[in-house]
Motif scaffolding. Structure first.
Motif, short mmCIF file in Angstrom:
data_model
loop_
_atom_site.label_atom_id
_atom_site.label_comp_id
_atom_site.label_asym_id
_atom_site.label_seq_id
_atom_site.Cartn_x
_atom_site.Cartn_y
_atom_site.Cartn_z
N LEU A 195 0.83 -1.19 0.00
CA LEU A 195 0.00 0.00 0.00
C LEU A 195 0.87 1.24 0.00
N TYR A 208 3.20 -1.57 10.21
CA TYR A 208 1.98 -1.79 10.99
C TYR A 208 1.89 -0.74 12.10
N THR A 222 -7.95 2.75 2.27
CA THR A 222 -6.97 2.40 3.29
C THR A 222 -7.04 3.45 4.39
N CYS A 258 1.37 4.63 7.55
CA CYS A 258 1.22 3.17 7.60
C CYS A 258 1.31 2.60 6.20
N LYS A 260 1.22 -0.89 5.55
CA LYS A 260 0.48 -2.14 5.40
C LYS A 260 -0.88 -2.11 6.11
N GLU A 261 -0.88 -2.13 7.45
CA GLU A 261 -2.16 -2.26 8.14
C GLU A 261 -2.21 -1.43 9.41
N ARG A 295 -10.77 -8.33 9.69
CA ARG A 295 -10.71 -7.10 8.91
C ARG A 295 -12.08 -6.45 8.89
N ARG A 305 -9.54 -2.29 3.41
CA ARG A 305 -8.48 -3.18 2.96
C ARG A 305 -7.43 -3.41 4.04
N ASN A 306 -7.12 -2.40 4.83
CA ASN A 306 -5.99 -2.55 5.75
C ASN A 306 -6.32 -2.12 7.18
N ASN A 359 -0.06 -11.13 4.62
CA ASN A 359 0.87 -10.10 4.15
C ASN A 359 2.21 -10.67 3.69
N LEU A 393 -1.24 -8.82 -1.43
CA LEU A 393 -2.19 -7.97 -0.72
C LEU A 393 -3.35 -8.81 -0.22
#
Length: 621
Positions: free
Chosen positions: A2, A39, A263, A281, A283-284, A551, A556-557, A593, A597
């Motif tokens: 991302l 993260y 995101t 961020c 990724k998540e 989730r 998405r993240n 991950n 994705l």
């Protein structure tokens, strides 16, 4: 990967941190943040610290944890089991107030929860019970493949050492001291036909036992999420922690709020008068702020029931009716029986023995012994109670939409099945060191809400918390049965030897007038400190907020890893389950991950893909 978001913060922002924490003010007083993190975890309770520990095992992954509380000082009121319940709540707890309880006495209830690195594990009662097989199989029946007992068992084992843990960081064991009255309690319980359960964590929780506690065997002190999951890895250069900061809002990242690829990143600050810091961020973002503040943070960020968000002046990003709904708790009574024969030593002598030898009464937490009876063990009116539970009108909140009502109907089916079993408890009685025989309804049918009170986490930050105790009348009926059971218990020879005197309104003769007993009881019902379910792991059709990968639907993240994801509260104390959720979540995040994705969750109203379980396809025994 991302796209990262630019980081912005004020250079004059000053912080103070306990020695050893990775983020420190530099010589200019500015924060030593990285340009970006893979993260970002919001909250350093069980879920947040477990996930932070496991994700940062990979040295190439960067993790930032943001916590509104501080790091505790390991003082005697925190670390010593015998001081459980005696800590100064102003230090590491936040005081919260419930709305007037219309189905009880119309009065509010005040309760506290941990506001500290380690969350409520720093101040809880240490009790370590997993629950029964059927409790977690019910999660799977509700549309969550992989979250039944067998799917969770490796993760129950992973956090703990002892009580069937493998070699985990949390120590679980027993004190070196047992109150005499604990033996009287267990003997009296068995006189009433409740069997002993020498292994309450084997998948059948019912019975009476000396209860395992989250405590170290050698030092006879509290074992918590901070000492287990954070302290051993503080030197990891890829794991950063910021304390004393509340996340103000989850911001939209690349894709915009109306895009199916939305995101999210958090912004955070110490209070509303200081410029917020925006953390990047890649990724998540993982919410682990607990069952009260995770849903509130979603709501003020535009994810939640559209009607509520509009009333707060918040733009609706995702209309998700379940955010803040499905609130569950174990309604609890805490009657204290006077003339109880307790420890004869002075507090100074007890303290001296503990500090010198790690022996004596201070090694024992407030709860030594518990009983978790099945319904059929405490009343002959089993079928009548089940019929009442099935047929009584439950008053759900008016804010519940059709999906939440459908989800509740599915939960109710599971609850009726659990209540009829002999391997899942209907009721708990806890024997404390000072004469309390606390009772809780372990399969509650009532449901409540947690709602933001403002569009700002700082302005009017007290959420509107309404557990709606006894909005389904069977919960109060079960507590009445529990009080009647207590009165039989104190008349058994082992308990009668302690000369217990019931508190006013709960006496044996007074209990003959059930109407009066019910009225007295409703004035005393309070929280079991097991609030959960407000961001439930359920299908969208059931008013769910997160899918089985935790989730948030429509994102998405953005995931949630705390007690809020529990779809149906187990008949047990819930810290062991939250540790298991954290461990399982970490594996899910790592797997999803590892080079690709994660798949996009459906937005509310869109069809779910083939991997999303539907209630019709879930199997039942």
């Amino acid at each position: 990967m991302l796209s990262p978001i630019t980081l912005a913060f004020t250079s004059s922002f000053l912080l103070s941190f306990t020695s050893g924490v990775r983020i420190l003010p530099n010589t200019n007083g500015a924060l030593s943040l990285l340009d970006s993190y893979d993260y970002i975890i919001v909250g350093a309770g069980i879920g947040g610290l477990v996930v932070a520990n496991r994700l940062s095992e990979n040295a190439s992954v960067s993790v930032l944890v943001i916590e509104s509380g501080d790091i505790d000082d390991r003082a005697e009121d925190i670390s010593i089991p015998g001081n459980v319940g005696l800590e100064d709540p102003r230090r590491y707890e936040v005081k919260l107030e419930m709305t007037p309880q219309e189905f009880l006495d119309g009065e509010t209830r005040v309760f506290t929860q941990g506001n500290v690195v380690g969350g409520s594990t720093i101040v809880n009662g240490l009790v370590w019970t997993r629950g029964s097989v059927a409790d977690f199989d019910a999660w799977e029946h509700l549309g969550n493949p992989g979250w039944g007992w067998m799917g969770l068992l490796p993760y129950f084992r992973k956090p703990a050492i002892d009580e069937h843990g493998l070699h985990g960081p949390v120590e679980v064991g027993y004190p070196k001291y047992f109150y005499n009255q604990s033996h009287n309690f267990l003997s009296g319980i068995q006189k009433l036909g409740i069997p002993a359960n020498e292994d309450p964590n084997n998948g059948n929780a019912t019975g009476a036992c000396i209860v395992p506690s989250s405590m170290t065997a050698k030092n006879q002190s509290r074992s918590d999420a901070r000492t287990a999951y954070l302290d051993p890895v503080l030197e990891r250069p890829n794991l950063h922690l910021i304390t004393g900061h509340a996340v103000a809002r989850i911001l939209y990242g690349k894709g915009g709020k109306n895009s199916s690829s939305s995101t999210y990143i958090p912004s955070f600050a110490t209070n509303q008068t200081i410029d917020t810091i925006i953390a990047t961020c890649k990724k998540e973002v993982i919410l682990a702020a607990g069952s009260i503040f995770s849903p509130v943070l979603l709501q003020i960020s535009g994810i939640g029931p559209a009607k509520l968000l509009k009333s707060l002046g918040v733009d609706v990003a995702i209309d998700l009716p379940g955010v803040g709904s499905n609130l569950q708790d174990h309604p609890t009574l805490e009657p204290v029986y006077d003339s109880w024969d307790i420890v004869g030593s002075t507090r100074d002598a007890v303290r001296e023995e503990y500090l010198a030898n790690r022996t004596g009464p201070w090694t024992a937490p407030m709860v030594n012994a518990i009983a978790l009876p099945a319904l059929s063990w405490i009343t002959e009116r089993v079928q009548e109670v089940l019929d009442d539970a099935a047929n009584a009108k439950s008053t759900l909140p008016s804010s519940y939409d059709a999906t939440l009502r459908e989800g509740y109907a599915a939960q109710k089916t599971e609850l009726l099945s659990l209540l009829a079993r002999t391997d899942t408890p209907a009721y708990e009685v806890m024997s404390t060191s000072w004469g309390q025989l606390a009772i809780s309804a372990m399969q509650p049918f009532s449901r409540g809400t947690v709602l933001a009170n403002s569009s700002s986490i700082f302005e009017n930050s007290q959420p509107i918390i309404d557990p709606r105790f006894c909005s389904h009348p069977i919960d109060c009926e079960l507590l009445l049965i529990g009080l009647e059971f207590n009165n039989r218990l104190i008349q058994t020879p082992p308990m009668a030897a302690l000369k217990p005197t019931p508190p006013p309104g709960f006496g044996i003769e007074e209990a003959q007038n059930r109407t009066a007993l019910d009225e007295t009881m409703r004035r005393k019902i309070t929280t079991g400190f097991h609030l959960s379910g407000t961001t439930s792991m359920l299908p969208l059709a059931y008013g769910g907020v997160v899918d089985p990968s935790l989730r948030v639907y429509g994102t998405r993240n953005l995931r949630i890893v705390d007690a809020g994801v529990i779809p149906l509260i187990p008949g047990a104390h819930i810290q062991a389950a939250i540790y298991a959720i954290g461990e399982k979540a970490a594996d899910i995040i790592k797997n999803e991950n590892s080079g690709t994705l994660p798949s996009m969750n459906p937005r509310p109203g869109e069809p779910q893909d083939s991997q999303q379980a539907s209630p019709e396809n879930s199997s039942k025994p």
